[in-house]
Design an enzyme around this catalytic site. Structure first.
Site, PDB file in Angstrom:
ATOM      1  N   THR A 165      34.362 -21.799   7.582  1.00 27.96           N
ATOM      2  CA  THR A 165      34.665 -21.839   6.137  1.00 27.96           C
ATOM      3  C   THR A 165      35.637 -20.907   5.612  1.00 27.96           C
ATOM      4  O   THR A 165      36.513 -20.160   6.644  1.00 27.96           O
ATOM      5  CB  THR A 165      33.465 -21.158   5.460  1.00 27.96           C
ATOM      6  OG1 THR A 165      33.332 -19.579   5.785  1.00 27.96           O
ATOM      7  CG2 THR A 165      31.945 -21.983   5.802  1.00 27.96           C
ATOM      8  N   LYS A 190      36.470 -39.759  -4.464  1.00 24.75           N
ATOM      9  CA  LYS A 190      36.746 -38.699  -3.418  1.00 24.75           C
ATOM     10  C   LYS A 190      37.111 -39.357  -2.179  1.00 24.75           C
ATOM     11  O   LYS A 190      37.995 -39.196  -1.406  1.00 24.75           O
ATOM     12  CB  LYS A 190      35.816 -37.772  -2.977  1.00 24.75           C
ATOM     13  CG  LYS A 190      36.214 -36.724  -2.146  1.00 24.75           C
ATOM     14  CD  LYS A 190      35.450 -35.174  -2.535  1.00 24.75           C
ATOM     15  CE  LYS A 190      34.036 -35.277  -2.383  1.00 24.75           C
ATOM     16  NZ  LYS A 190      33.620 -33.586  -2.702  1.00 24.75           N
ATOM     17  N   GLU A 211      28.537 -24.949  11.786  1.00 23.84           N
ATOM     18  CA  GLU A 211      29.378 -24.481  10.900  1.00 23.84           C
ATOM     19  C   GLU A 211      29.415 -22.867  11.030  1.00 23.84           C
ATOM     20  O   GLU A 211      28.175 -22.314  11.349  1.00 23.84           O
ATOM     21  CB  GLU A 211      29.049 -24.636   9.395  1.00 23.84           C
ATOM     22  CG  GLU A 211      30.022 -23.934   8.160  1.00 23.84           C
ATOM     23  CD  GLU A 211      29.723 -24.669   6.891  1.00 23.84           C
ATOM     24  OE1 GLU A 211      29.671 -25.808   6.832  1.00 23.84           O
ATOM     25  OE2 GLU A 211      29.279 -23.747   5.876  1.00 23.84           O
TER      26      GLU A 211
HETATM   27  P1  FAD Z   1      34.830 -31.905  -6.131  1.00 25.76           P
HETATM   28  O1  FAD Z   1      34.451 -32.940  -5.410  1.00 25.76           O
HETATM   29  O2  FAD Z   1      35.893 -31.617  -6.665  1.00 25.76           O
HETATM   30  O3  FAD Z   1      33.570 -31.839  -7.195  1.00 25.76           O
HETATM   31  C1  FAD Z   1      33.065 -30.754  -7.950  1.00 25.76           C
HETATM   32  C2  FAD Z   1      32.361 -31.307  -9.250  1.00 25.76           C
HETATM   33  O4  FAD Z   1      33.485 -31.839 -10.244  1.00 25.76           O
HETATM   34  C3  FAD Z   1      31.429 -32.273  -9.114  1.00 25.76           C
HETATM   35  O5  FAD Z   1      30.480 -32.195 -10.257  1.00 25.76           O
HETATM   36  C4  FAD Z   1      32.040 -33.578  -9.279  1.00 25.76           C
HETATM   37  O6  FAD Z   1      31.225 -34.491  -9.570  1.00 25.76           O
HETATM   38  C5  FAD Z   1      33.079 -33.638 -10.066  1.00 25.76           C
HETATM   39  N1  FAD Z   1      34.306 -34.135  -9.872  1.00 25.76           N
HETATM   40  C6  FAD Z   1      34.605 -34.660  -8.947  1.00 25.76           C
HETATM   41  N2  FAD Z   1      35.852 -35.278  -8.999  1.00 25.76           N
HETATM   42  C7  FAD Z   1      35.948 -35.580 -10.487  1.00 25.76           C
HETATM   43  C8  FAD Z   1      36.969 -36.297 -11.254  1.00 25.76           C
HETATM   44  N3  FAD Z   1      37.860 -36.979 -10.446  1.00 25.76           N
HETATM   45  N4  FAD Z   1      36.556 -36.399 -12.451  1.00 25.76           N
HETATM   46  C9  FAD Z   1      35.408 -35.623 -13.013  1.00 25.76           C
HETATM   47  N5  FAD Z   1      34.964 -34.866 -12.328  1.00 25.76           N
HETATM   48  C10 FAD Z   1      34.886 -34.804 -10.852  1.00 25.76           C
HETATM   49  N6  FAD Z   1      33.421 -23.418  -0.671  1.00 25.76           N
HETATM   50  C11 FAD Z   1      34.303 -22.710  -0.388  1.00 25.76           C
HETATM   51  O7  FAD Z   1      34.934 -22.053  -1.279  1.00 25.76           O
HETATM   52  N7  FAD Z   1      34.572 -22.434   1.052  1.00 25.76           N
HETATM   53  C12 FAD Z   1      34.215 -23.075   1.862  1.00 25.76           C
HETATM   54  O8  FAD Z   1      34.320 -23.082   3.221  1.00 25.76           O
HETATM   55  C13 FAD Z   1      32.970 -24.236   1.252  1.00 25.76           C
HETATM   56  N8  FAD Z   1      32.538 -24.798   2.578  1.00 25.76           N
HETATM   57  C14 FAD Z   1      31.592 -26.010   1.923  1.00 25.76           C
HETATM   58  C15 FAD Z   1      31.251 -26.878   2.885  1.00 25.76           C
HETATM   59  C16 FAD Z   1      30.228 -27.903   2.427  1.00 25.76           C
HETATM   60  C17 FAD Z   1      29.564 -28.800   3.517  1.00 25.76           C
HETATM   61  C18 FAD Z   1      29.823 -27.896   1.256  1.00 25.76           C
HETATM   62  C19 FAD Z   1      28.700 -28.848   0.782  1.00 25.76           C
HETATM   63  C20 FAD Z   1      30.343 -26.961   0.273  1.00 25.76           C
HETATM   64  C21 FAD Z   1      31.159 -25.936   0.434  1.00 25.76           C
HETATM   65  N9  FAD Z   1      31.751 -24.918  -0.073  1.00 25.76           N
HETATM   66  C22 FAD Z   1      32.760 -24.262   0.199  1.00 25.76           C
HETATM   67  C23 FAD Z   1      31.350 -25.145  -1.907  1.00 25.76           C
HETATM   68  C24 FAD Z   1      32.080 -25.950  -2.720  1.00 25.76           C
HETATM   69  O9  FAD Z   1      33.683 -25.566  -2.725  1.00 25.76           O
HETATM   70  C25 FAD Z   1      31.683 -26.236  -3.887  1.00 25.76           C
HETATM   71  O10 FAD Z   1      30.425 -26.833  -3.891  1.00 25.76           O
HETATM   72  C26 FAD Z   1      32.369 -26.467  -5.203  1.00 25.76           C
HETATM   73  O11 FAD Z   1      31.606 -26.232  -6.230  1.00 25.76           O
HETATM   74  C27 FAD Z   1      32.674 -28.090  -5.246  1.00 25.76           C
HETATM   75  O12 FAD Z   1      33.290 -28.498  -4.233  1.00 25.76           O
HETATM   76  P2  FAD Z   1      33.888 -29.957  -3.833  1.00 25.76           P
HETATM   77  O13 FAD Z   1      34.715 -30.012  -2.934  1.00 25.76           O
HETATM   78  O14 FAD Z   1      32.484 -30.882  -3.657  1.00 25.76           O
HETATM   79  O15 FAD Z   1      34.191 -30.451  -5.289  1.00 25.76           O
END
Ligand code: FAD
Length: 289
Positions: free
Chosen positions: A47, A162, A16
């Site tokens: 990212t 998801k 990454e």
């Molecule tokens: P989600 O999958 O939407 O989850 C977020 C929260 O919501 C969790 O607590 C989950 O349990 C909850 N949730 C999910 N779906 C539901 C539902 N249907 N109902 C109720 N609750 C729900 N951020 C950036 O801005 N840019 C990047 O390039 C970036 N790269 C990343 C790469 C990796 C490998 C990782 C692990 C993280 C990265 N992040 C990045 C950070 C990420 O955007 C954050 O961790 C963010 O807070 C959560 O994103 P997510 O896609 O996991 O969210």
């Protein structure tokens, strides 16, 4: 190439990188990419800020350069601060450059930027992407629980949503204790999540990173890790080498346990990526045999 096809053949080893600050020249990251090129990672992900700072063009340029270097690119796509029209505009750019792999993310919620609310969760973006094209879609997952969830069980139930929305595979948040990953894996498999899961490994090689880890990342810090960091905190080269050795140890243990893949958070440090790759490529390739 679609990343899901690589998992069908082998243990995936990916990197990454992140775009440089807007004030820096893009040539800095191009030079890093050129240095990463002969390490032959299976893909390199880029990212993309969730902050609405509009670096889509920058991230697409970097992904294009990865492709020109003969490596499969993946672009991160956070959705919380974007409308469907804005995401569609980014997708048009992604399509134009022939990028097939997207890490679909919600993005962190920033109190200074009101969310646009057209996408509440990464799963909403995945549903949208599935309607837009034939992308390979990755999602993020959290062995030690996402901070917005009260319990890991609740977080894994949401992770199942998801995956059911169409995530082809997952990449974990960084962790330093492999047991947290193994416990998580048991739990997600028990809930019927069967897609490949890459382990996210972050080599901690300088003092700034240690401070960031301790204050923000939420990953548990095993005694062995803390001891190394405390011992070498003021000796930059020893700290770098110890951080590299720690990451290699984690990867060897994960490979021996049959991990689906290793995603190395390179922090744009080609030297560190090279040292780790040289140490583990044979082990990972052996594992693929
Ligand atoms: P989600 O999958 O939407 O989850 C977020 C929260 O919501 C969790 O607590 C989950 O349990 C909850 N949730 C999910 N779906 C539901 C539902 N249907 N109902 C109720 N609750 C729900 N951020 C950036 O801005 N840019 C990047 O390039 C970036 N790269 C990343 C790469 C990796 C490998 C990782 C692990 C993280 C990265 N992040 C990045 C950070 C990420 O955007 C954050 O961790 C963010 O807070 C959560 O994103 P997510 O896609 O996991 O969210």
């Amino acid at each position: 190439m679609k990343v899901r096809e690589i998992f069908e053949k082998k243990t995936v080893f990916s990197f990454e990188v992140f775009p440089p600050k807007k004030t820096s020249s893009i040539d800095v990251i191009y030079q890093t990419l050129d240095e990463l090129h002969d390490l032959h990672p299976d893909f390199i992900s880029v990212t993309f800020s969730a902050g609405g700072s509009g670096n889509a063009q920058f991230a697409c340029d970097i992904a294009s350069r990865i492709k020109e270097n003969g490596i499969t690119p993946m672009i991160h796509l956070p959705c919380i601060n974007y409308t469907k029209d804005e995401i569609s505009a980014t997708l048009a750019e992604i399509n134009k450059r022939g990028i097939e792999n997207i890490l679909a993310l919600r993005g962190d919620i920033n109190s200074d930027i009101p969310p646009k609310r057209e996408f509440a969760h990464a799963s909403d973006l995945i549903t949208f992407l599935r309607q837009q094209g034939e992308y390979d879609i990755a999602g993020a997952c959290y062995p030690e629980c996402h901070p917005d969830s009260d319990t890991l069980d609740e977080d894994i139930d949401n992770l199942k949503r998801k995956v059911d929305a169409g995530a082809d595979h997952l990449i974990t948040q960084l962790f330093f204790d492999n047991d947290s990953y193994y416990d998580f894996l048991d739990k997600v498999r028990a809930k019927g999540i069967n897609v490949p899961i890459e382990a996210g490994i972050m080599p901690v090689v300088n003092k700034n990173q240690i401070e960031r880890m301790v204050t923000t990342c939420g990953a548990s810090l095993p005694r062995k890790f803390v001891k190394i960091m405390q011992r070498y905190e003021h000796q930059p080269e020893a700290l770098r080498d110890a951080g590299i050795a720690y990451a290699i140890n984690q990867i060897v243990d994960l490979a021996a346990s049959g991990v689906d893949g290793i995603h190395l958070y390179t922090m744009n440090n080609a030297y560190v990526a090279r040292k780790i790759s040289e140490a583990v490529t044979g082990i990972i390739n052996y594992d693929r045999a």
